[in-house]
Design a protein around this motif. Structure first.
Motif, short mmCIF file in Angstrom:
data_model
loop_
_atom_site.label_atom_id
_atom_site.label_comp_id
_atom_site.label_asym_id
_atom_site.label_seq_id
_atom_site.Cartn_x
_atom_site.Cartn_y
_atom_site.Cartn_z
N LYS A 42 29.88 -35.86 4.21
CA LYS A 42 29.48 -34.47 3.94
C LYS A 42 27.97 -34.32 4.05
O LYS A 42 27.45 -33.34 4.60
CB LYS A 42 29.94 -34.06 2.54
N THR B 90 26.96 -34.26 7.70
CA THR B 90 27.39 -33.08 8.45
C THR B 90 26.91 -31.78 7.82
O THR B 90 27.07 -30.70 8.42
CB THR B 90 28.92 -33.05 8.54
N ALA C 6 28.27 -30.49 5.20
CA ALA C 6 29.43 -29.84 4.58
C ALA C 6 29.29 -29.91 3.06
O ALA C 6 28.77 -30.88 2.51
CB ALA C 6 30.71 -30.54 5.02
N SER D 282 32.14 -28.92 1.14
CA SER D 282 33.51 -28.99 0.63
C SER D 282 34.36 -29.80 1.60
O SER D 282 33.98 -30.04 2.75
CB SER D 282 34.10 -27.59 0.46
N ASN D 283 35.55 -30.17 1.11
CA ASN D 283 36.47 -30.91 1.97
C ASN D 283 36.92 -30.05 3.15
O ASN D 283 37.12 -30.55 4.26
CB ASN D 283 37.70 -31.35 1.18
N GLU E 248 35.14 -27.74 4.74
CA GLU E 248 34.10 -27.69 5.77
C GLU E 248 34.03 -29.01 6.53
O GLU E 248 33.81 -29.04 7.75
CB GLU E 248 32.75 -27.38 5.13
N LEU E 249 34.21 -30.13 5.81
CA LEU E 249 34.22 -31.43 6.49
C LEU E 249 35.41 -31.53 7.43
O LEU E 249 35.29 -32.03 8.56
CB LEU E 249 34.27 -32.56 5.45
N GLU F 291 36.82 -29.09 9.02
CA GLU F 291 36.52 -28.28 10.21
C GLU F 291 35.63 -29.05 11.17
O GLU F 291 35.82 -29.00 12.39
CB GLU F 291 35.86 -26.97 9.78
N PHE F 292 34.62 -29.75 10.64
CA PHE F 292 33.73 -30.51 11.50
C PHE F 292 34.50 -31.61 12.24
O PHE F 292 34.27 -31.87 13.44
CB PHE F 292 32.60 -31.15 10.67
#
Length: 547
Positions: free
Chosen positions: A486, A489, A491, A493-494, A496-497, A499-500
């Protein structure tokens, strides 16, 4: 002369205790050996064979006498009696036979006895009785005097305060708890003025009706120690002819002979050294180690070799120390020791360079182990909490650790033994992970790489590079790896991670629960962000590539 007088005459001539007594226990005749021990003169009332016995001992004796009536001779019987000073207990071996003497009213018992304990003749012992927790219940005034204490002082102490060496204290307790007796022990006590004083002793358990031990009792005897001038006459020329540091010390730790090399190494004058004791010649911290090493020789009655020992004054001096016991003319009792120190500084320097060459990371510890698994030496780097003793700089192995197996987790022993065999037989490196016990008694996980080398001391040695990986393993936990992903990247939150990484949020939760992060996640984040994949996985080292 009637038959009674004939038997009495025979008993008077023997060197053992001799008694003629009625089946009821009343003593009719006792020989000079028994009378001398009891302090009873001929013609006085001799009492009963049951006098001074514990009730359990008296019951056994009565049963043995009853079984012998009209049957075979009494079998050998061990009876516990008080020492001559009344402060402790000792064991006697008795044999008896039934005699028919009508002129004396019928049946009497003739018995012969001798001390069962092998540490001295009767009357020489200084008795003691102690509880299993070390409380002193009773003790001879003579042994208190020899150690410089008043009897009241010793009765107020715990036995742990009287031992010169804690390791010896533990060994003696282990023997008593495991076997219930020590037939021929050796112990060094700390006198009130700090002097060490050696004794032989015997001890056995006193039990209650349910079999539980309520006390240990026995007696001490001072060992035979030749006069220092006698030892000097015998060993002086031998010691002086040796090129290495050499000395002879008695059981009382008095130096009887030293050579010129000893005087130079320890910066002493001959008139101060010969006849002096190590605890008076050296600082307490130095003398303690020297005396403890001597105690091991006296107690184990064998040659003790310390493969590597740094000079007490510091610097880069190293020695190999051999201590050999000196026995009396009978070959039974140790009366002193011969010590020889060989300078191995040059070989130790070459070994030190090798130890430094195999270290890969700062914080790695190096242990040197011989072919028997004994710890010889360690590097100055220690784990925290320490595994191999505290202290700065290179050191010999602490005396309480005699082998590498002492600190390994029991479940890891088979693997460690296989690894050791591969290194020593194959003369090549080997790697493994294991758990070792630190000073706090807890196990820590280390990564180990072992090397073989026999070039420095003409003996095979194993050089073990150990690295604490406990923290590294914690940093590799899935939740911490996800936090680093995270951070790399951006991010928060989980989701957002996910999505990456182009995966579902459930995949993140599943990876955390399974404690397994897919390698392609690390590759993707490292490739797309410039962050170090090693750091993403381990949390160690540089965070970005190229730093």
């Amino acid at each position: 002369m009637d038959m009674f007088d004939l038997y009495a005459d025979r008993l008077e001539r023997t060197g053992e205790y001799g008694l003629l007594f009625e089946p009821s226990g009343r003593i009719l005749y006792a020989n000079r050996v028994w009378r001398r021990r009891r302090g009873v003169h001929r013609g006085r009332d001799l009492g009963s064979v049951y006098d001074g016995l514990q009730e359990s001992e008296a019951r056994v004796l009565r049963r043995s006498i009853a079984e012998a009536r009209g049957g075979p001779p009494m079998s050998d019987l061990v009876v516990t009696v008080s020492t001559a000073d009344g402060r402790g207990m000792r064991q006697m071996l008795w044999r008896g036979v039934e005699l028919h003497l009508p002129e004396r009213g019928g049946v009497i018992i003739m018995a012969l006895g001798r001390p069962l304990d092998p540490v001295g003749g009767d009357g020489e012992g200084m008795g003691f009785t102690i509880r299993p927790d070390g409380t002193v219940l009773d003790v001879s005034a003579e042994i208190c005097r020899l150690c410089g204490y008043g009897r009241a002082e010793v009765l107020a102490m715990n036995t742990g305060q009287l031992y010169f060496d804690d390791g010896e204290h533990r060994r003696i307790l282990r023997g008593l708890f495991e076997y219930g007796f020590i037939k021929r022990g050796e112990v060094t006590l700390r006198c009130k003025d700090g002097e060490p004083r050696a004794f032989l002793f015997t001890a056995h358990a006193l039990r209650q009706r349910d079999g539980s031990v309520w006390a240990y009792s026995g007696y001490f005897r001072s060992p035979k120690t030749p006069d220092a001038s006698e030892m000097l006459k015998t060993f002086g020329a031998i010691v002086e002819a040796l090129p290495d540091i050499a000395w002879v010390a008695g059981r009382d730790h008095t130096l009887a002979a030293v050579n010129a090399s000893y005087l130079r190494a320890f910066r002493l004058r001959r008139e101060d050294a010969v006849g002096g004791r190590e605890n008076k010649l050296f600082q307490e911290s130095i003398a303690q180690g020297l005396i403890q090493a001597a105690i091991r020789v006296f107690e184990e009655r064998r040659e003790i070799v310390t493969s590597m020992m740094p000079h007490f004054a510091g610097g880069a001096l190293w020695y190999r120390v051999v201590r050999r016991p000196i026995f009396d003319q009978t070959g039974r009792d140790v009366v002193g020791l011969l010590g020889i120190c060989t300078d191995i500084t040059r070989q130790a320097g070459r070994e030190t360079a090798f130890m430094e060459s195999i270290v890969e990371e700062e914080g790695d510890a190096v242990l040197v182990i011989d072919s028997q698994g004994r710890l010889i030496r360690r590097s100055s780097t220690l784990f925290s909490p320490t595994v191999l003793g505290a202290g700065e700089g290179e050191s010999e192995t602490p005396p309480e650790l005699t082998g590498i197996l002492d600190i390994l987790h029991p479940e890891d022993l088979p693997r460690a033994q296989r690894s050791m065999r591969r290194v020593l037989a194959g003369k090549g490196p080997d790697s493994m992970e294991c758990r070792v016990k630190n000073a706090k008694g807890r196990y820590m996980r280390v990564a180990v790489k072992s090397y073989f080398n026999d070039e420095f001391f003409n003996e095979p040695r194993m050089y073990v590079v150990a690295r604490d990986i406990g923290r590294a393993m914690q940093l590799r936990r899935a939740e911490l790896v996800l936090e680093r992903l995270k951070k790399a990247t951006g991010a928060v939150s989980n989701r957002e991670l996910a999505e990456f990484l182009n995966v579902s949020p459930a995949s993140i939760s599943n990876a955390k629960r399974a404690q397994r992060i897919p390698a392609d996640w690390l590759l993707a984040v490292g490739r797309d962000t410039g962050w170090s994949m090693d750091w993403l996985f381990s949390g160690l080292g540089a965070e970005h590539r190229g730093e």
